[in-house]
Scaffold this motif. Sequence first.
Motif, PDB file in Angstrom:
ATOM      1  N   ALA A  80     -25.857  -6.556   5.778  1.00 56.36           N
ATOM      2  CA  ALA A  80     -25.302  -7.000   4.617  1.00 56.36           C
ATOM      3  C   ALA A  80     -26.163  -8.203   4.086  1.00 56.36           C
ATOM      4  CB  ALA A  80     -23.984  -6.806   4.521  1.00 56.36           C
TER       5      ALA A  80
ATOM      6  N   LEU B 266     -33.669  -6.615  -5.659  1.00 56.04           N
ATOM      7  CA  LEU B 266     -32.613  -6.027  -5.117  1.00 56.04           C
ATOM      8  C   LEU B 266     -32.072  -4.748  -5.401  1.00 56.04           C
ATOM      9  CD1 LEU B 266     -30.306  -9.252  -5.034  1.00 56.04           C
ATOM     10  CD2 LEU B 266     -31.744  -8.501  -3.261  1.00 56.04           C
ATOM     11  N   GLU B 267     -32.229  -4.379  -6.623  1.00 55.79           N
ATOM     12  CA  GLU B 267     -32.007  -2.929  -7.311  1.00 55.79           C
ATOM     13  C   GLU B 267     -33.181  -2.154  -6.762  1.00 55.79           C
ATOM     14  OE1 GLU B 267     -30.479  -3.485 -11.052  1.00 55.79           O
ATOM     15  OE2 GLU B 267     -30.531  -1.406 -11.494  1.00 55.79           O
TER      16      GLU B 267
ATOM     17  N   ARG C 293     -20.008 -20.880  -8.202  1.00 56.39           N
ATOM     18  CA  ARG C 293     -19.278 -20.465  -9.274  1.00 56.39           C
ATOM     19  C   ARG C 293     -19.175 -21.740 -10.539  1.00 56.39           C
ATOM     20  NH1 ARG C 293     -17.622 -15.716  -9.108  1.00 56.39           N
ATOM     21  NH2 ARG C 293     -15.882 -16.301 -10.691  1.00 56.39           N
TER      22      ARG C 293
ATOM     23  N   GLU D 276     -23.948 -14.262 -12.582  1.00 52.08           N
ATOM     24  CA  GLU D 276     -22.973 -13.538 -11.863  1.00 52.08           C
ATOM     25  C   GLU D 276     -23.157 -12.425 -11.254  1.00 52.08           C
ATOM     26  OE1 GLU D 276     -19.440 -12.847 -13.842  1.00 52.08           O
ATOM     27  OE2 GLU D 276     -18.096 -13.614 -12.451  1.00 52.08           O
ATOM     28  N   ASP D 277     -23.996 -11.527 -11.767  1.00 56.23           N
ATOM     29  CA  ASP D 277     -24.227 -10.261 -11.054  1.00 56.23           C
ATOM     30  C   ASP D 277     -25.091 -10.579  -9.898  1.00 56.23           C
ATOM     31  OD1 ASP D 277     -26.125 -10.880 -12.589  1.00 56.23           O
ATOM     32  OD2 ASP D 277     -26.815  -8.934 -13.685  1.00 56.23           O
TER      33      ASP D 277
ATOM     34  N   TYR E 296     -25.160 -13.356  -8.103  1.00 60.23           N
ATOM     35  CA  TYR E 296     -24.275 -14.005  -7.148  1.00 60.23           C
ATOM     36  C   TYR E 296     -23.382 -12.938  -6.434  1.00 60.23           C
ATOM     37  CZ  TYR E 296     -20.018 -16.696  -5.601  1.00 60.23           C
ATOM     38  OH  TYR E 296     -19.035 -17.020  -4.673  1.00 60.23           O
ATOM     39  N   PHE E 297     -23.038 -11.721  -6.923  1.00 61.34           N
ATOM     40  CA  PHE E 297     -22.341 -10.881  -6.268  1.00 61.34           C
ATOM     41  C   PHE E 297     -22.870  -9.925  -5.494  1.00 61.34           C
ATOM     42  CE2 PHE E 297     -18.611 -12.346  -8.751  1.00 61.34           C
ATOM     43  CZ  PHE E 297     -17.595 -12.129  -7.888  1.00 61.34           C
ATOM     44  N   ARG E 298     -24.152  -9.810  -5.802  1.00 61.73           N
ATOM     45  CA  ARG E 298     -25.121  -9.103  -4.949  1.00 61.73           C
ATOM     46  C   ARG E 298     -25.438  -9.758  -3.600  1.00 61.73           C
ATOM     47  NH1 ARG E 298     -29.183  -5.908  -9.055  1.00 61.73           N
ATOM     48  NH2 ARG E 298     -27.536  -4.622 -10.012  1.00 61.73           N
TER      49      ARG E 298
ATOM     50  N   ASN F 212     -23.867 -12.442  -2.356  1.00 62.50           N
ATOM     51  CA  ASN F 212     -22.642 -13.043  -1.572  1.00 62.50           C
ATOM     52  C   ASN F 212     -21.830 -12.049  -1.056  1.00 62.50           C
ATOM     53  OD1 ASN F 212     -20.621 -15.039  -0.947  1.00 62.50           O
ATOM     54  ND2 ASN F 212     -19.665 -14.419  -2.796  1.00 62.50           N
ATOM     55  N   VAL F 213     -22.383 -10.936  -0.645  1.00 74.20           N
ATOM     56  CA  VAL F 213     -21.573  -9.742   0.188  1.00 74.20           C
ATOM     57  C   VAL F 213     -20.900 -10.321   1.390  1.00 74.20           C
ATOM     58  CG1 VAL F 213     -21.604  -7.638   1.366  1.00 74.20           C
ATOM     59  CG2 VAL F 213     -23.016  -7.864  -0.471  1.00 74.20           C
ATOM     60  N   ILE F 214     -21.465 -11.177   2.068  1.00 74.90           N
ATOM     61  CA  ILE F 214     -20.707 -11.803   3.191  1.00 74.90           C
ATOM     62  C   ILE F 214     -20.980 -13.301   2.935  1.00 74.90           C
ATOM     63  CG2 ILE F 214     -20.857 -12.514   5.693  1.00 74.90           C
ATOM     64  CD1 ILE F 214     -21.455  -9.539   6.631  1.00 74.90           C
ATOM     65  N   ARG F 215     -19.966 -13.910   2.889  1.00 76.70           N
ATOM     66  CA  ARG F 215     -20.165 -15.726   2.682  1.00 76.70           C
ATOM     67  C   ARG F 215     -19.648 -16.293   3.860  1.00 76.70           C
ATOM     68  NH1 ARG F 215     -19.298 -18.384  -2.370  1.00 76.70           N
ATOM     69  NH2 ARG F 215     -19.072 -20.282  -2.014  1.00 76.70           N
ATOM     70  N   LEU F 216     -20.495 -17.101   4.528  1.00 77.17           N
ATOM     71  CA  LEU F 216     -20.255 -18.142   5.464  1.00 77.17           C
ATOM     72  C   LEU F 216     -20.253 -19.671   4.906  1.00 77.17           C
ATOM     73  CD1 LEU F 216     -22.620 -17.010   8.301  1.00 77.17           C
ATOM     74  CD2 LEU F 216     -20.276 -15.913   7.526  1.00 77.17           C
ATOM     75  N   CYS F 217     -19.102 -20.263   5.029  1.00 76.85           N
ATOM     76  CA  CYS F 217     -19.173 -21.470   4.547  1.00 76.85           C
ATOM     77  C   CYS F 217     -18.951 -22.446   5.803  1.00 76.85           C
ATOM     78  CB  CYS F 217     -17.532 -21.712   3.981  1.00 76.85           C
ATOM     79  SG  CYS F 217     -17.050 -20.690   2.681  1.00 76.85           S
TER      80      CYS F 217
ATOM     81  N   ARG G 147     -14.931  -8.240  -6.619  1.00 79.32           N
ATOM     82  CA  ARG G 147     -14.704  -9.462  -6.996  1.00 79.32           C
ATOM     83  C   ARG G 147     -13.462 -10.322  -6.686  1.00 79.32           C
ATOM     84  NH1 ARG G 147     -18.871 -10.024 -11.915  1.00 79.32           N
ATOM     85  NH2 ARG G 147     -20.426  -8.681 -11.329  1.00 79.32           N
TER      86      ARG G 147
ATOM     87  N   TYR H 259     -15.380 -14.786  -3.159  1.00 80.03           N
ATOM     88  CA  TYR H 259     -15.705 -14.013  -2.107  1.00 80.03           C
ATOM     89  C   TYR H 259     -15.961 -12.597  -2.668  1.00 80.03           C
ATOM     90  CZ  TYR H 259     -14.149 -17.248   1.583  1.00 80.03           C
ATOM     91  OH  TYR H 259     -13.908 -18.284   2.389  1.00 80.03           O
ATOM     92  N   ASN H 260     -16.590 -11.696  -1.849  1.00 85.17           N
ATOM     93  CA  ASN H 260     -16.825 -10.480  -2.070  1.00 85.17           C
ATOM     94  C   ASN H 260     -16.089  -9.661  -1.121  1.00 85.17           C
ATOM     95  OD1 ASN H 260     -18.071  -7.730  -2.057  1.00 85.17           O
ATOM     96  ND2 ASN H 260     -19.911  -8.713  -2.905  1.00 85.17           N
TER      97      ASN H 260
ATOM     98  N   LEU I 294     -16.264  -6.786  -0.163  1.00 85.60           N
ATOM     99  CA  LEU I 294     -16.873  -6.028   0.899  1.00 85.60           C
ATOM    100  C   LEU I 294     -17.109  -7.006   2.153  1.00 85.60           C
ATOM    101  CD1 LEU I 294     -20.017  -4.529  -1.073  1.00 85.60           C
ATOM    102  CD2 LEU I 294     -17.835  -3.353  -0.308  1.00 85.60           C
ATOM    103  N   GLN I 295     -16.749  -8.221   2.155  1.00 83.00           N
ATOM    104  CA  GLN I 295     -16.841  -9.103   3.453  1.00 83.00           C
ATOM    105  C   GLN I 295     -15.601  -8.469   4.339  1.00 83.00           C
ATOM    106  OE1 GLN I 295     -17.522 -13.219   2.874  1.00 83.00           O
ATOM    107  NE2 GLN I 295     -17.207 -13.682   5.093  1.00 83.00           N
TER     108      GLN I 295
ATOM    109  N   HIS J 122     -16.286  -5.502   6.014  1.00 78.98           N
ATOM    110  CA  HIS J 122     -17.133  -5.762   7.299  1.00 78.98           C
ATOM    111  C   HIS J 122     -16.239  -6.401   8.383  1.00 78.98           C
ATOM    112  CE1 HIS J 122     -21.143  -4.536   6.022  1.00 78.98           C
ATOM    113  NE2 HIS J 122     -20.859  -5.288   4.983  1.00 78.98           N
TER     114      HIS J 122
ATOM    115  N   VAL K 257     -26.416  -1.739  -6.591  1.00 77.56           N
ATOM    116  CA  VAL K 257     -26.784  -2.470  -5.473  1.00 77.56           C
ATOM    117  C   VAL K 257     -25.355  -2.719  -4.526  1.00 77.56           C
ATOM    118  CG1 VAL K 257     -27.423  -4.576  -4.623  1.00 77.56           C
ATOM    119  CG2 VAL K 257     -28.710  -3.788  -6.546  1.00 77.56           C
ATOM    120  N   LEU K 258     -24.431  -2.906  -5.300  1.00 85.61           N
ATOM    121  CA  LEU K 258     -23.067  -3.078  -4.842  1.00 85.61           C
ATOM    122  C   LEU K 258     -22.590  -1.658  -4.157  1.00 85.61           C
ATOM    123  CD1 LEU K 258     -21.156  -5.779  -6.479  1.00 85.61           C
ATOM    124  CD2 LEU K 258     -22.180  -5.860  -4.566  1.00 85.61           C
TER     125      LEU K 258
END
Lengths: 376, 121
Positions: free
Chosen positions: A25, A119-120, A149, A159-160, A162-164, A166-171, B60, B64-65, B67-68, B71, B92-93
């Motif tokens: 991901a 990406l698409e 954000r 935004e679209d 961003y969501f593509r 940001n599937v897994i976000r690490l802070c 949304r 966060y997403n 989907l995380q 996983h 894509v999502l």
Amino acid sequence: MQLIGQSEAIRVLQADIECAARSDAKVLITGETGVGKEVVARHIHQRSGRASGPLLTVNCAGLPDSLLESELFGHVRGSFTGAYRDKPGLLEMAPNGTVFLDEVGEMSPRMQAVLLRFLETGEIQRIGADRSHTRVNVRLITATNRELRTHIEAGAFREDLYFRLNVIRLCIPPLRERTEDITLLVDHYMDFYSRQHRTPRPEVSPGAMEQLLAHRWPGNIRELRNVVERVILKVNGRAIRAVDLPPDVFGAARAPRVPADLGIEAAVAPSQVDELAARMLKQGESFWAVVYPLFMSRDLTRADLRKIIKLGLESTNGNYRLLTQLFNMPDDDYKKFLNFLRKYDCHLPFQLFRVAPGRGQSASASQGRTPAAANM
Amino acid sequence: MTPTKAKRQVVVVDDDPDVLETLASVLKVWGYDAVPFNRFEDARTFLSESTADVLIVDVRLGKYNGLQLVHLARQSHPDMVVIAVSGYDDPVLRAAAADAGAAYFVKPIEFPNLRDHLSAA
């Protein structure tokens, strides 16, 4: 390279890295400048099924659109001046590997659209090519030190997209939020740099450690690493005292935080201001990467920001357009930069910095067409 | 149609309180034990300590997403049935959800489809 720390934040981060490594991901890594976003990207890659493939990195800040697009997607011969032969982009050069896009928040709207399309379709179209060239199997990891954000709300980031991404976000938390790790980090870099510079490993006096623990570390681990290296070279094996530390670290335990909205002269962190200015003027880092995140996280006061702007305007003779360039921002960011300064009341009147008055240049700063008298 | 033995536990995550409440109450009517969350972090903590059977998650979720969560949940619950819900039919999502082993439902959710999906799983 390892992740050093025992704080809760680091444990969560390690779990997230494991999780990210197990899948394909897309990952978005967030954190202030200097926290080690690239280190985390490397960890994910090395623990993933793509470890035997390449990991290629592009920094999206500071590259003009056409260059960034060419870096990522490649170009065909003759597509622009200087394109003497076909060149593949990084996305093509990392089959079964990972591409790490750092500072993705700096991408222009046009590049965001190009990335969105990639990406698409997963297809690469080199600049100047008539049609899609090839499909690639590559994993994307991106990173930003911006709060995306906020940028989405301001219309600066899609935004679209961003969501593509940001599937897994690490802070990655800033160092000041995990002070319990500072001792470990200092120990680690003491060992590391003593070995590297072949000097005996110095002791750290309790007084020096107190200062290190109290410092806010706006530059995070990168700053800590630099401080440790410098001080090791300075003391040459003898114990490190508090006074051996750089001035902005020494005194951290005593210095009161400055009220935010005093005038320019009230700023009390000249060394930090100078250091930030030097990073932009000498090392070519962008204002958005150096000053903006510190200001937004309130590690930099309004007075500090005004001081930095003042420094810059003094060398551009009051010209904000030139200041944008001087602080390594793309020309398109001119309005965004001004809006930012106005919003936080840090837009200084350019007339103060005009050295040669009466040349009819009062309009040029806002229009920004002519570089004002360059006699500084 | 209704689960037979012990009630199956369904974790529902959505930051829209109306959607969350509707989904949770519909699931309860269908005989599931619905556990609603409106924050990513809370759902994450719960999933790390629970043995939920199903996860229904909005894509949304603030910064966060969703989907995380899928996983993360996959690590401790490899057999969990997962449905990702999104207001947008983003190809894509949709592909990312499939990679994570999640079905992809576009809002507004058609409840008969959801019920069929849950009882078939």
